[in-house]
Enzyme design. Sequence first.
Site, short mmCIF file in Angstrom:
data_model
loop_
_atom_site.label_atom_id
_atom_site.label_comp_id
_atom_site.label_asym_id
_atom_site.label_seq_id
_atom_site.Cartn_x
_atom_site.Cartn_y
_atom_site.Cartn_z
N GLU A 175 0.83 -1.22 0.00
CA GLU A 175 0.00 0.00 0.00
C GLU A 175 0.86 1.27 0.00
OE1 GLU A 175 -3.73 2.13 2.40
OE2 GLU A 175 -2.61 0.51 3.35
N LYS A 212 -2.77 -2.11 -3.04
CA LYS A 212 -3.81 -1.22 -2.50
C LYS A 212 -3.38 0.21 -2.81
CE LYS A 212 -6.54 -0.04 1.59
NZ LYS A 212 -7.00 -0.45 2.93
#
Length: 294
Positions: A175, A212
């Site tokens: 992420e 993500k």
Amino acid sequence: MDSEKLERIRGGAGFIAALDQSGGSTPQALRLYGISEDSYSSPAEMFDLVHRMRARIITSPAFDGERILGSILFEDTMDREIDGRPTGEYLWEVKGIVPFLKIDKGLAAQTHGAQVMKPIPELDALLTRAVGRRMFGTKMRSVIKAPGGGLDAVVAQQFTIARQILRFGLVPIVEPEVDIHSPDKAGAENQLRTAIREELDGLGEDQPVILKLTLPERDDHYREFVDHPRVVRVLALSGGYSRAEANTRLARNPGMIASFSRALTEGLTAGQSDAEFDAALDGAIASIVAASRT
């Protein structure tokens, strides 16, 4: 690596719920839920309250495996129980929801336009515990404010740690969040796409990852990752956008599915009756599923 969980995440319909607020973000999560800081006097009491909030969400009939593919947990939540079962076991055995563990310890100071993760002490021990607690994967977050050398450092760190995680049979959620208030968000996303592509192309066939990413300024900007053989799924983070705005942007990015936190719990409060709470959560989940279906 659990093949049943892997195929559920890879091919299932729905989204991944982020219930992983940590020590630094928990007070804000509780405030939004209607619990002020004068309601608790110690970290232990604060974590008790947030676990009750998470347990209320997870046990709600609205939070079902038909629409929720996975859920990301804070370490404290992983170590607790729901209805007499460890949280990860409850999620998978009762709800059919794949559990993930947030492993990062927060962000370092901003350098060259980005914040890498702080060191994660005794990570191998934490990953061993995660396997024992039946986690399928992990999540770790960095933040990018602008294009530049800091962005490259973020991506390099994310994938270095991802390789360490993979050695434990866990699937990492990478992420590298681009701040939605970045003065050059589109420029950062262009550089980020190139940096991620280079890292993905260096992974082996047995090294799957989940991405993500912040909902991009240019629609379909990350399409190549949706189709990349090393990528299990591409998730979208809400990043401070309202649920309505996040859903609108997500619907314009086919192949991405949501992994929302604040946008998921928006409108849920401690003072709601169970019926009101379940109805509000059901409406939120339904809207996020619809946006993830494109």
